[in-house]
Design a protein around this motif. Structure first.
Motif, PDB file in Angstrom:
ATOM      1  N   PHE A  90       0.816  -1.213   0.000  1.00 51.04           N
ATOM      2  CA  PHE A  90       0.000   0.000   0.000  1.00 51.04           C
ATOM      3  C   PHE A  90       0.847   1.260   0.000  1.00 51.04           C
ATOM      4  O   PHE A  90       0.601   2.181  -0.770  1.00 51.04           O
ATOM      5  CB  PHE A  90      -0.923   0.040   1.215  1.00 51.04           C
ATOM      6  N   PHE A  91       1.833   1.332   0.878  1.00 49.56           N
ATOM      7  CA  PHE A  91       2.543   2.580   1.078  1.00 49.56           C
ATOM      8  C   PHE A  91       3.776   2.761   0.202  1.00 49.56           C
ATOM      9  O   PHE A  91       4.231   3.883   0.022  1.00 49.56           O
ATOM     10  CB  PHE A  91       2.937   2.740   2.551  1.00 49.56           C
ATOM     11  N   VAL A  92       4.318   1.730  -0.345  1.00 49.52           N
ATOM     12  CA  VAL A  92       5.530   1.884  -1.154  1.00 49.52           C
ATOM     13  C   VAL A  92       5.229   1.686  -2.627  1.00 49.52           C
ATOM     14  O   VAL A  92       5.474   2.573  -3.448  1.00 49.52           O
ATOM     15  CB  VAL A  92       6.631   0.906  -0.675  1.00 49.52           C
ATOM     16  N   VAL A  93       4.689   0.557  -2.976  1.00 45.23           N
ATOM     17  CA  VAL A  93       4.482   0.236  -4.386  1.00 45.23           C
ATOM     18  C   VAL A  93       3.399   1.125  -4.991  1.00 45.23           C
ATOM     19  O   VAL A  93       3.594   1.734  -6.045  1.00 45.23           O
ATOM     20  CB  VAL A  93       4.129  -1.261  -4.547  1.00 45.23           C
ATOM     21  N   ILE A  94       2.263   1.234  -4.340  1.00 41.40           N
ATOM     22  CA  ILE A  94       1.153   2.001  -4.900  1.00 41.40           C
ATOM     23  C   ILE A  94       1.480   3.489  -4.957  1.00 41.40           C
ATOM     24  O   ILE A  94       1.018   4.189  -5.848  1.00 41.40           O
ATOM     25  CB  ILE A  94      -0.129   1.697  -4.098  1.00 41.40           C
TER      26      ILE A  94
ATOM     27  N   PHE B 274       1.042   8.105  -7.627  1.00 46.37           N
ATOM     28  CA  PHE B 274       1.453   9.452  -7.260  1.00 46.37           C
ATOM     29  C   PHE B 274       2.848   9.770  -7.801  1.00 46.37           C
ATOM     30  O   PHE B 274       3.810   9.899  -7.043  1.00 46.37           O
ATOM     31  CB  PHE B 274       1.429   9.620  -5.733  1.00 46.37           C
ATOM     32  N   PRO B 275       2.967   9.923  -9.105  1.00 44.62           N
ATOM     33  CA  PRO B 275       4.284  10.269  -9.654  1.00 44.62           C
ATOM     34  C   PRO B 275       4.655  11.708  -9.292  1.00 44.62           C
ATOM     35  O   PRO B 275       3.792  12.542  -9.008  1.00 44.62           O
ATOM     36  CB  PRO B 275       4.077  10.126 -11.161  1.00 44.62           C
TER      37      PRO B 275
END
Length: 81
Positions: A47-51, A56-57
């Motif tokens: 959730f917090f790293v990959v997504i 959110f580029p």
């Protein structure tokens, strides 16, 4: 009642140690719980790293070369609204 020689700080550290040992013993004796915690940690990582990188580029870094240009763009967008 707390003995006067021990004081509040000693009482707090004793209580904190008891709480720590409660959780430590509980996690140590888990069987299925350890697997569930691993699944939870993997999901949080996703959730917090990959997504974050997918959805959110960093558009300011892609569209502007310097920090001054980025700051100017943000300032103009804030003033325009």
């Amino acid at each position: 009642m707390i003995p006067p020689a021990r004081g509040i700080a000693a009482s707090f550290s004793s209580s904190a140690r008891k709480v720590w040992m409660l959780y430590y013993d509980g996690f140590r004796s888990m069987t299925i719980g350890k697997t569930l915690w691993i699944i939870i940690l993997v999901k949080l990582f996703i959730f917090f790293v990959v997504i974050k990188f997918i959805f959110f580029p960093n558009l300011l870094k892609e569209n502007f070369d310097t920090d001054a240009e980025r700051a100017d763009h943000v300032r103009q967008e804030l003033l325009r609204k």
